[in-house]
Design an enzyme around this catalytic site. Structure first.
Site, mmCIF file in Angstrom:
data_model
loop_
_atom_site.group_PDB
_atom_site.id
_atom_site.type_symbol
_atom_site.label_atom_id
_atom_site.label_comp_id
_atom_site.label_asym_id
_atom_site.label_seq_id
_atom_site.Cartn_x
_atom_site.Cartn_y
_atom_site.Cartn_z
ATOM 1 N N ASP A 13 0.865 -1.186 0.000
ATOM 2 C CA ASP A 13 0.000 0.000 0.000
ATOM 3 C C ASP A 13 0.899 1.233 0.000
ATOM 4 O O ASP A 13 1.574 1.529 0.991
ATOM 5 C CB ASP A 13 -0.891 -0.031 1.248
ATOM 6 C CG ASP A 13 -1.914 1.097 1.275
ATOM 7 O OD1 ASP A 13 -1.738 2.080 0.527
ATOM 8 O OD2 ASP A 13 -2.881 1.005 2.066
ATOM 9 N N HIS A 14 0.870 1.965 -1.113
ATOM 10 C CA HIS A 14 1.796 3.090 -1.266
ATOM 11 C C HIS A 14 1.421 4.291 -0.398
ATOM 12 O O HIS A 14 2.173 5.267 -0.346
ATOM 13 C CB HIS A 14 1.863 3.518 -2.741
ATOM 14 C CG HIS A 14 3.220 3.991 -3.172
ATOM 15 N ND1 HIS A 14 4.279 4.132 -2.303
ATOM 16 C CD2 HIS A 14 3.693 4.368 -4.394
ATOM 17 C CE1 HIS A 14 5.339 4.568 -2.951
ATOM 18 N NE2 HIS A 14 5.011 4.721 -4.225
ATOM 19 N N ARG A 15 0.289 4.233 0.267
ATOM 20 C CA ARG A 15 -0.055 5.323 1.180
ATOM 21 C C ARG A 15 0.870 5.321 2.399
ATOM 22 O O ARG A 15 1.201 6.378 2.929
ATOM 23 C CB ARG A 15 -1.508 5.196 1.666
ATOM 24 C CG ARG A 15 -2.565 5.405 0.597
ATOM 25 C CD ARG A 15 -3.950 5.166 1.158
ATOM 26 N NE ARG A 15 -4.113 3.801 1.669
ATOM 27 C CZ ARG A 15 -5.224 3.360 2.263
ATOM 28 N NH1 ARG A 15 -6.262 4.178 2.424
ATOM 29 N NH2 ARG A 15 -5.303 2.113 2.684
ATOM 30 N N VAL A 36 3.586 2.761 2.698
ATOM 31 C CA VAL A 36 4.864 2.100 2.397
ATOM 32 C C VAL A 36 5.437 2.747 1.142
ATOM 33 O O VAL A 36 4.846 2.647 0.059
ATOM 34 C CB VAL A 36 4.676 0.583 2.171
ATOM 35 C CG1 VAL A 36 6.015 -0.066 1.835
ATOM 36 C CG2 VAL A 36 4.056 -0.071 3.393
#
Length: 476
Positions: free
Chosen positions: A446-448, A450
């Site tokens: 999850d790029h939010r 990580v």
């Protein structure tokens, strides 16, 4: 002179929590006229999580089964009634029944004990479960009292309530909606107070949210065609249905999986990174563990065990990957324990049970837990509690001969690792091209919460352990 008084007790579909709102009745083990005892299993149901057996919390004679096998029933709905024998000297009970104050108190006391014992497999008594049910039964409190005497009378009662529900829902302090519906409303940015409810007792449903969103996005006249467009797709498939086509109802685990994947894919921005790694040493280590029996005589040892241990080692070195995004609090929650999920294909569909506090287990303990988890899942006996609270997941696509993929995150988790097939490939080893056992790892995150650096470090550490298993000692 004393007489035996028989009263009718109703058993409702238990609320197992964790956002589950319905269950399908797979099979009944009793029929009207059968005698049941306290704690006897009367039916098997399939929730969106697993198949479980329901024990009934009182003794008596089965009066009626309200739903057939295959029916999907909302939590809190009566599914079976049982005639329970009263105690001697009970003639005083009818006198108390007409009293408006005494009857509800007696019913509340009578229901308190069964609700404490309505426990599904994998759950202990739930102290908070009664709060959610209390809100639903408060408005319909008279119905259970009148139902045994004149069943048809109370049934129509909720229908008129649903009609004026829009006014109640808009004006009320807190609109009625189930937890998954509230989450969907938050994801869609919809104020529940502005939604017209169509569910029983003024409860807002998913369909209400979608209808509201469609009405808000389209011009006013588009509200009428919505019904037409909804009807057309229903008729169109019938017209083109071929002789060999089969319709499969979307329910149970399949329905839950579909909802979870859609929610995850359109909520968490996914990033997937890949790496090929030489796992020749790991495969040799697995063979030695199998042959030596060091982990235990009946302990199952597989490459997946070493992949799991490698992931846990990487998380220990990079704890930020074991996290959760809290939208409501606008915080990132770094989890103190690693609850390792293992995606498992079962006859009922894909489920993801998890090993609680897997990071604290030894290699032997992890092997035992992994074996039990897989066996239980294949037997369809995974308890709902074993599929809650996961923090990171592994999906072993290699067992299907697949090299890699872009796995979708399990909702609420920050990362998922795909373990591909192990193949013998030409590889540069000590300056020479030789055949080595190679696999492909894919890590979606999850790029939010990580970023690329953290995700890359985790994947590199997993690969590092699998290339040189001795790092389980030096890094562990």
């Amino acid at each position: 002179m004393t007489t035996e008084v028989r009263s009718l007790r109703e058993f409702k579909m238990p609320d197992v929590g964790e956002g589950l709102t319905e269950a399908e009745i797979l099979s009944w083990y009793v029929k009207p006229g059968d005698t049941v005892t306290d704690g006897q299993v009367v039916c098997e149901v399939e929730t969106a999580k697993a198949a479980v057996e329901l024990p009934i919390p009182f003794t008596g004679t089965v009066e009626q089964l309200f739903f057939p096998e295959g029916a999907t029933v909302d939590v809190g709905t009566v599914i079976i009634s049982v005639a329970v024998a009263g105690e001697a000297g009970a003639p005083a009970a009818p006198a108390a029944a007409p009293a408006p104050a005494a009857a509800p108190a007696a019913d509340a006391a009578a229901e308190a004990e069964p609700e404490r014992r309505e426990v599904l497999v994998g759950y202990g008594p739930r102290t908070g479960g009664s709060q959610r049910r209390a809100r639903r039964t408060t408005a319909a409190a008279p119905a259970p009292v009148a139902a045994p005497v004149a069943a048809p009378a109370p049934v129509p009662a909720p229908a008129p309530v649903a009609a004026p529900a829009p006014a109640v829902a808009v004006a009320g302090e807190r609109p009625l909606a189930k937890p998954p519906v509230r989450k969907l409303a938050k994801d869609l940015g919809i104020d529940l107070r502005a939604v017209t409810p169509t569910g029983p007792d003024g409860v807002i449903t998913r369909e209400d949210l979608h209808a509201h969103a469609a009405a808000a996005a389209a011009p006013a006249p588009a509200e009428a065609p919505v019904v037409e467009r909804a009807a057309e797709p229903a008729a169109a498939p019938v017209a083109v249905l071929g002789a060999g086509d089969v319709r499969v109802p979307i329910k149970g685990v399949r329905k839950a999986t579909a909802q979870a994947m859609v929610a995850s894919a359109f909520t968490a921005p996914h990033v997937t990174e890949f790496v090929q790694v030489d796992v020749t040493r790991t495969m040799k280590f697995v063979r030695r563990l199998k042959e030596s029996g060091e982990l235990g005589r009946d302990v199952r040892v597989s490459p997946l065990l070493l992949v799991a241990k490698a992931l846990l080692t990487a998380i220990k070195r990079n704890p930020g990957i074991n996290a959760q995004w809290d939208e409501a609090a606008q915080e990132i929650v770094i989890k103190g324990q690693v609850n390792l999920g293992i995606a498992a294909a079962t006859p009922r569909g894909l489920i993801v049970p998890n090993i609680k506090d897997a990071g604290a287990k030894t290699l032997s303990g992890l092997a035992v837990s992994l074996g039990e988890l897989i066996d239980t899942a294949r037997q369809g006996k995974t308890a709902p509690g074993d599929m809650q609270g996961g923090t990171v997941t592994i999906t072993n696509v290699g067992v299907f001969g697949v090299d890699s993929g872009t796995p979708i995150l399990n909702p609420g988790e920050a990362a998922i690792l795909a373990f591909g097939a192990v193949r013998e490939l030409p590889w540069v080893h000590k300056g020479k091209v030789v055949p080595r056992q190679v696999t492909t790892l894919a890590l979606s995150f999850d790029h939010r919460l990580v970023d690329g650096e953290l995700g890359s470090k985790v994947l590199a550490d997993i690969a590092g352990v699998l290339e040189y298993p001795k790092r389980l000692i030096t890094w562990g």
